[in-house]
Design an enzyme around this catalytic site. Sequence first.
Site, PDB file in Angstrom:
ATOM      1  N   GLU A  93      -3.863  -7.487   4.861  1.00 50.50           N
ATOM      2  CA  GLU A  93      -4.789  -6.407   4.494  1.00 50.50           C
ATOM      3  C   GLU A  93      -6.249  -6.798   4.699  1.00 50.50           C
ATOM      4  O   GLU A  93      -7.066  -5.973   5.125  1.00 50.50           O
ATOM      5  CB  GLU A  93      -4.548  -6.038   3.028  1.00 50.50           C
ATOM      6  CG  GLU A  93      -5.342  -4.849   2.535  1.00 50.50           C
ATOM      7  CD  GLU A  93      -4.990  -4.524   1.093  1.00 50.50           C
ATOM      8  OE1 GLU A  93      -5.922  -4.278   0.313  1.00 50.50           O
ATOM      9  OE2 GLU A  93      -3.795  -4.534   0.752  1.00 50.50           O
ATOM     10  N   ASP A  94      -6.596  -8.065   4.418  1.00 49.55           N
ATOM     11  CA  ASP A  94      -8.011  -8.453   4.367  1.00 49.55           C
ATOM     12  C   ASP A  94      -8.457  -9.422   5.457  1.00 49.55           C
ATOM     13  O   ASP A  94      -9.635  -9.763   5.519  1.00 49.55           O
ATOM     14  CB  ASP A  94      -8.315  -9.095   3.000  1.00 49.55           C
ATOM     15  CG  ASP A  94      -8.166  -8.110   1.851  1.00 49.55           C
ATOM     16  OD1 ASP A  94      -8.291  -6.902   2.098  1.00 49.55           O
ATOM     17  OD2 ASP A  94      -7.914  -8.549   0.719  1.00 49.55           O
TER      18      ASP A  94
END
Length: 746
Positions: A93-94
Amino acid sequence: MMNTYIPNERLEKVTILKKYRVLRSSLKDTTSEESKKLFRKAFSLAVDAHKDMRRKSGEPYVYHPIAVAEIVAKEIKLGTTSMIAALLHDVVEDTDYTIEDIRDMFGEEVANIVYGLTKIDDIVMDENQSIQAENFRKILLYTVDDIRVILIKLADRLHNMRTLSSMIPEKQWKISSETQYFFVPIAHRLGLYSIKSELEDLAMKYNDPITYANISHRLKSSYSLRQNLIEDFTKPIIEKLEQAGIEAEMTSREKSIYSIYQKMKRKNIDFDDIYDIFAVRFVFDSPPELEKDICWRIHTIITSLYKTNESRERNYLTNPKANGYQSLHVTAMSNAGKWIEVQIRSKRMDEIAERGFAAHYRYKEENRTPVEYENRVEDWLERVREMLKSEDTNALEFLNEVKMNLDLKEVVIFTPKGDRKLLPKGSTVLDFAYTLHTTIGDQCIGAKVNYNIVSIEHVLQSGDQVEVITSKKQFPKTEWLSIVKTAHARENIKDAIRSEQKKQVSAGKEQLKQIFSELDIPYSKDNIGRIQADTRIASVAEFWSHIAQGVISFDRIKSIFKGKGEYRDVQKKIAEGLKEKSLDKLIYEQLEEKPEVFFLDETSDSIRHIIASCCSPLPGDQVVGFQISNELIEVHMTNCPKATEQMSKFGNRIIKAKWYNDQDIGFLSGLSLTGFDRMGIIKEIVDIVTQQLDLNIRTIEMSSKNGIFTGKLILYIKNVKALNELIEKLLTIEQIEQIERIAPGV
């Protein structure tokens, strides 16, 4: 006040190494060397992937996935695969790593869990969609295949809530509202009592900080009294257990702050009047086949020593709760004249009570899980699978379905042959019919409940014996969806309606071609779209079905195309409206001097705000605004249940709001009053309101029964300070016992 974190890379490296050693010590003795290597690899990858990232507090971001992995290992007690997935849950996600990278390095199992935990951020949302609801749906989509997805997500949410103080207020409200609305019921449904209670308390800490602090203070100040009471109460029980040769550990636990508050509110009582602020627990170890016998032996000892309240006795041994909770509860009168709840259970029951479905997996491996409990685990997952089958249900509808099916209260219903069926409380005859067979549900016209004929809408009570009555002429109708409570029944009804609608699509198209021909209108996609836009029917199948059945009539279609000139004028106005500034732009311009807050006053012609009728906030209340259109903000109190629901679904619409200090406007507010009736009490109330405080009363209602009066006072008032002053003065009136603030519409 929160301490400021000062980054120090050298110390942070030492801290990360210490955290690694602590986490590594949580690996089970049976962990293979290959799994240990993957664990080390996952830890190193998490540290490297997040090396340039920091949390809002200033700490290295990697502290978060490490903490989540620790919760997974120590508090939920999952295994190495779950710890690895927890360490990696934010990597895709990051960072630049992809799910394919995770699959190549750690295998399919870990990759699927991580993907289920990765938020959706690449879809285009319209105003009626919710990115939060879409993410919840995705989490549950992967949970039905691997329940570790939701367990790790709960660990993630728990750590975020524990560290929420570093966030700005509107983020705190959004996250705590999501937590209360969705994650708390999920934790409850999965039987994770400790996590559920902590999440509730932390959410309340940010949504209603004053009440939270008050109850917390009351608990701390009365702690020593409770400990003395517990010691005096349990001493003779422990002596009797030793004489009987029963080894049982005694512990006590306090109710959570949130559950105390809910009980005070639900029963309209004070903190000191709650008898079960704490409970005493006796936990013993034994083989599963001896558990119930030992529970009842301990029960016998307690009832021989103290008077008990039979109405408060609960036998969850033979009838576990829907989340698998098993225990024997008895409420006994102590020598100090206080009722004390006692919970009796085995270690296996206690672990399941605290860790729910997570504990289920360990006992399943050891063949120590009762069959009825395992069935309940699968039953809930099957309900979620049923809901996920629906292709035309949007994420918000799905979220509401899940919320409804998280309810743990159940009723036991019997068939004519005596077979037991468990249904959620509030289920109807129609729900019961669909549990028997889809065809029985589709053809249900009523039932005999305890030999009395009732309709399909009849709500069933625990213990009812039900014989379903069917007719081959019966067919599911759209209005049935408002009758049923279970997802299983709802999906079967939708399937039947969709199937019938598909049959009518071709008939509807032929019908519309004929109507267009008579009206001399081209049969085109644009013209069909105009009818759909006017009728606002989202489902294509339903649209054609309505045309085939004449629900959308010839005259209705004729009226849609009759005023083409008027239609063009409307379209022009809409187009011009779209050119106007958005609410975000207007707020930005208005807040150039003080951009962190939107002031609630009457000075802006472009941006209006309305006071939510559900909670009716006053100047001085802590409030939050919701953008409900391009020119309108709705203002709620931050602890309003409706605001909690809206923040959990539409966090992107939150507007930080603040009252304008100098405004002199009368806001409609309400008070409920309770006390002992006497002559002249209404006059004294009115005198204080109108003469002493010069306030304008809109309505006043009073009634009296058996010497007790209740009243409702609706009036215009400037702010919370003025309202509190009014309450203080009214409480000085003799025989007024209680005053509560209410919404004017209540």
